[in-house]
Write a protein that holds these residues in place. Structure first.
Motif, PDB file in Angstrom:
ATOM      1  N   THR A 179       0.770  -1.100   0.141  1.00  0.00           N
ATOM      2  CA  THR A 179      -0.041   0.005  -0.213  1.00  0.00           C
ATOM      3  C   THR A 179       0.786   1.156  -0.019  1.00  0.00           C
ATOM      4  O   THR A 179       0.575   2.240  -0.828  1.00  0.00           O
ATOM      5  N   PHE A 180       1.992   1.281   1.036  1.00  0.00           N
ATOM      6  CA  PHE A 180       2.820   2.421   0.978  1.00  0.00           C
ATOM      7  C   PHE A 180       3.504   2.515  -0.357  1.00  0.00           C
ATOM      8  O   PHE A 180       3.606   3.826  -0.737  1.00  0.00           O
ATOM      9  N   GLU A 181       3.901   1.522  -0.976  1.00  0.00           N
ATOM     10  CA  GLU A 181       4.497   1.777  -2.404  1.00  0.00           C
ATOM     11  C   GLU A 181       3.618   2.228  -3.325  1.00  0.00           C
ATOM     12  O   GLU A 181       4.070   3.207  -4.252  1.00  0.00           O
ATOM     13  N   THR A 182       2.255   1.663  -3.690  1.00  0.00           N
ATOM     14  CA  THR A 182       1.621   2.066  -4.448  1.00  0.00           C
ATOM     15  C   THR A 182       1.020   3.542  -4.187  1.00  0.00           C
ATOM     16  O   THR A 182       1.147   4.229  -5.218  1.00  0.00           O
ATOM     17  N   LYS A 183       1.040   4.103  -2.995  1.00  0.00           N
ATOM     18  CA  LYS A 183       0.658   5.319  -2.707  1.00  0.00           C
ATOM     19  C   LYS A 183       1.880   6.386  -2.732  1.00  0.00           C
ATOM     20  O   LYS A 183       1.851   7.619  -2.228  1.00  0.00           O
ATOM     21  N   ALA A 184       3.186   5.871  -3.132  1.00  0.00           N
ATOM     22  CA  ALA A 184       4.320   6.848  -3.292  1.00  0.00           C
ATOM     23  C   ALA A 184       4.654   7.087  -1.687  1.00  0.00           C
ATOM     24  O   ALA A 184       5.195   8.243  -1.718  1.00  0.00           O
ATOM     25  N   LEU A 185       4.509   6.420  -0.878  1.00  0.00           N
ATOM     26  CA  LEU A 185       4.899   6.664   0.509  1.00  0.00           C
ATOM     27  C   LEU A 185       6.325   6.243   0.601  1.00  0.00           C
ATOM     28  O   LEU A 185       7.374   6.563   1.394  1.00  0.00           O
ATOM     29  N   VAL A 186       6.801   5.122   0.111  1.00  0.00           N
ATOM     30  CA  VAL A 186       7.935   4.486   0.180  1.00  0.00           C
ATOM     31  C   VAL A 186       8.294   3.592  -1.288  1.00  0.00           C
ATOM     32  O   VAL A 186       7.326   3.698  -2.053  1.00  0.00           O
ATOM     33  N   HIS A 187       9.526   3.597  -1.673  1.00  0.00           N
ATOM     34  CA  HIS A 187      10.051   3.026  -2.684  1.00  0.00           C
ATOM     35  C   HIS A 187      10.475   1.894  -2.643  1.00  0.00           C
ATOM     36  O   HIS A 187      11.412   1.628  -1.564  1.00  0.00           O
ATOM     37  N   LYS A 188      10.988   0.876  -3.380  1.00  0.00           N
ATOM     38  CA  LYS A 188      11.408  -0.402  -3.533  1.00  0.00           C
ATOM     39  C   LYS A 188      12.929  -0.033  -3.908  1.00  0.00           C
ATOM     40  O   LYS A 188      13.467   0.725  -4.774  1.00  0.00           O
ATOM     41  N   ILE A 189      13.845  -0.792  -3.223  1.00  0.00           N
ATOM     42  CA  ILE A 189      15.373  -0.666  -3.528  1.00  0.00           C
ATOM     43  C   ILE A 189      16.045  -2.083  -3.847  1.00  0.00           C
ATOM     44  O   ILE A 189      15.688  -2.899  -2.996  1.00  0.00           O
ATOM     45  N   ASN A 190      16.723  -2.391  -4.882  1.00  0.00           N
ATOM     46  CA  ASN A 190      17.408  -3.540  -5.083  1.00  0.00           C
ATOM     47  C   ASN A 190      18.709  -3.129  -4.884  1.00  0.00           C
ATOM     48  O   ASN A 190      19.508  -2.514  -5.672  1.00  0.00           O
ATOM     49  N   ASP A 191      19.501  -3.620  -3.620  1.00  0.00           N
ATOM     50  CA  ASP A 191      20.809  -2.963  -3.264  1.00  0.00           C
ATOM     51  C   ASP A 191      21.735  -4.251  -3.784  1.00  0.00           C
ATOM     52  O   ASP A 191      22.903  -4.086  -3.482  1.00  0.00           O
ATOM     53  N   GLY A 192      21.235  -5.255  -4.329  1.00  0.00           N
ATOM     54  CA  GLY A 192      22.096  -6.262  -4.858  1.00  0.00           C
ATOM     55  C   GLY A 192      22.363  -7.447  -3.817  1.00  0.00           C
ATOM     56  O   GLY A 192      23.170  -8.593  -3.993  1.00  0.00           O
ATOM     57  N   THR A 193      21.705  -7.284  -2.675  1.00  0.00           N
ATOM     58  CA  THR A 193      21.837  -8.326  -1.544  1.00  0.00           C
ATOM     59  C   THR A 193      20.759  -9.377  -1.619  1.00  0.00           C
ATOM     60  O   THR A 193      21.049 -10.335  -1.142  1.00  0.00           O
ATOM     61  N   GLY A 194      20.092  -9.132  -2.226  1.00  0.00           N
ATOM     62  CA  GLY A 194      18.840 -10.358  -2.761  1.00  0.00           C
ATOM     63  C   GLY A 194      17.601 -10.075  -2.176  1.00  0.00           C
ATOM     64  O   GLY A 194      16.729 -10.641  -2.207  1.00  0.00           O
ATOM     65  N   VAL A 195      17.619  -9.131  -1.036  1.00  0.00           N
ATOM     66  CA  VAL A 195      16.551  -8.913  -0.299  1.00  0.00           C
ATOM     67  C   VAL A 195      16.110  -7.431  -0.617  1.00  0.00           C
ATOM     68  O   VAL A 195      16.882  -6.487  -0.656  1.00  0.00           O
ATOM     69  N   THR A 196      14.702  -7.502  -1.042  1.00  0.00           N
ATOM     70  CA  THR A 196      14.197  -6.093  -1.384  1.00  0.00           C
ATOM     71  C   THR A 196      14.033  -5.133   0.025  1.00  0.00           C
ATOM     72  O   THR A 196      13.412  -5.686   0.828  1.00  0.00           O
ATOM     73  N   LYS A 197      14.646  -4.015  -0.270  1.00  0.00           N
ATOM     74  CA  LYS A 197      14.397  -3.126   0.904  1.00  0.00           C
ATOM     75  C   LYS A 197      13.460  -1.968   0.301  1.00  0.00           C
ATOM     76  O   LYS A 197      13.247  -1.800  -0.771  1.00  0.00           O
ATOM     77  N   TYR A 198      12.751  -1.210   1.218  1.00  0.00           N
ATOM     78  CA  TYR A 198      11.800  -0.294   1.131  1.00  0.00           C
ATOM     79  C   TYR A 198      12.440   1.071   1.846  1.00  0.00           C
ATOM     80  O   TYR A 198      12.920   0.945   3.029  1.00  0.00           O
ATOM     81  N   ALA A 199      12.352   2.319   1.269  1.00  0.00           N
ATOM     82  CA  ALA A 199      12.678   3.565   1.884  1.00  0.00           C
ATOM     83  C   ALA A 199      11.618   4.408   1.718  1.00  0.00           C
ATOM     84  O   ALA A 199      10.917   4.524   0.787  1.00  0.00           O
ATOM     85  N   LEU A 200      11.545   5.536   2.752  1.00  0.00           N
ATOM     86  CA  LEU A 200      10.516   6.606   2.388  1.00  0.00           C
ATOM     87  C   LEU A 200      10.869   7.410   1.294  1.00  0.00           C
ATOM     88  O   LEU A 200      12.127   7.719   1.042  1.00  0.00           O
TER      89      LEU A 200
END
Ligand SMILES: [Zn+2]
Ligand SMILES: [Zn+2]
Ligand SMILES: [Zn+2]
Length: 141
Positions: free
Chosen positions: A59-80
């Motif tokens: 929900t946060f991602e769809t509403k542009a509150l957080v964005h997804k990050i692929n930092d190469g560690t294989g685990v998707t992260k999210y930040a504001l």
């Protein structure tokens, strides 16, 4: 709650309905000030369902509150997201920094990436991951 006003304001601007879970997760994001993965959320909110946490992130991602990050560690992260990020399409395109020492990923908001256009290619996203030692670890070393 310290961030209560800020949380309410953020949820209102992004047109996200307030729920207890959303408030807690957003508060965690504000406290962390760095990227958060789903396993980290599960660890912090061990008493809630994984799917609830996942849906909150979605929900946060769809509403542009957080964005997804692929930092190469294989685990998707999210930040504001930055406050001006648009609901239709994330407009906060900036590099991310991955610290090899503390394994923390941070948004580098003060650097904006050029929109890279490729001839005959369709570009969806541009991601730049900078790796090294972050300012906190650098001070300790
Ligand atoms: Zn965004
Ligand atoms: Zn570090
Ligand atoms: Zn970011």
């Amino acid at each position: 709650m310290i961030y209560h006003n800020e949380i309410t304001k953020l949820l209102n601007t992004k047109k996200i309905k307030k729920t207890a879970m959303r408030i807690l997760v957003l508060q965690f994001f504000l406290e962390q000030n760095s990227a958060i993965s789903l396993p980290q959320l599960e660890h912090k909110f061990y008493y809630s369902e994984r799917t609830t946490l996942y849906r909150t992130l979605k929900t946060f991602e769809t509403k542009a509150l957080v964005h997804k990050i692929n930092d190469g560690t294989g685990v998707t992260k999210y930040a504001l997201c930055e406050s001006n990020c648009k609901i239709e399409k994330h407009t906060d395109i900036h590099p991310h920094f991955y610290c090899e020492k503390c394994k923390i990923t941070t948004c580098i908001n003060y650097v904006s990436l050029p929109k890279i256009q490729l001839k005959n290619f369709k570009v969806f996203t541009t991601e730049i991951i900078i790796k090294g030692i972050c300012e906190v670890c650098n001070k300790v070393a």
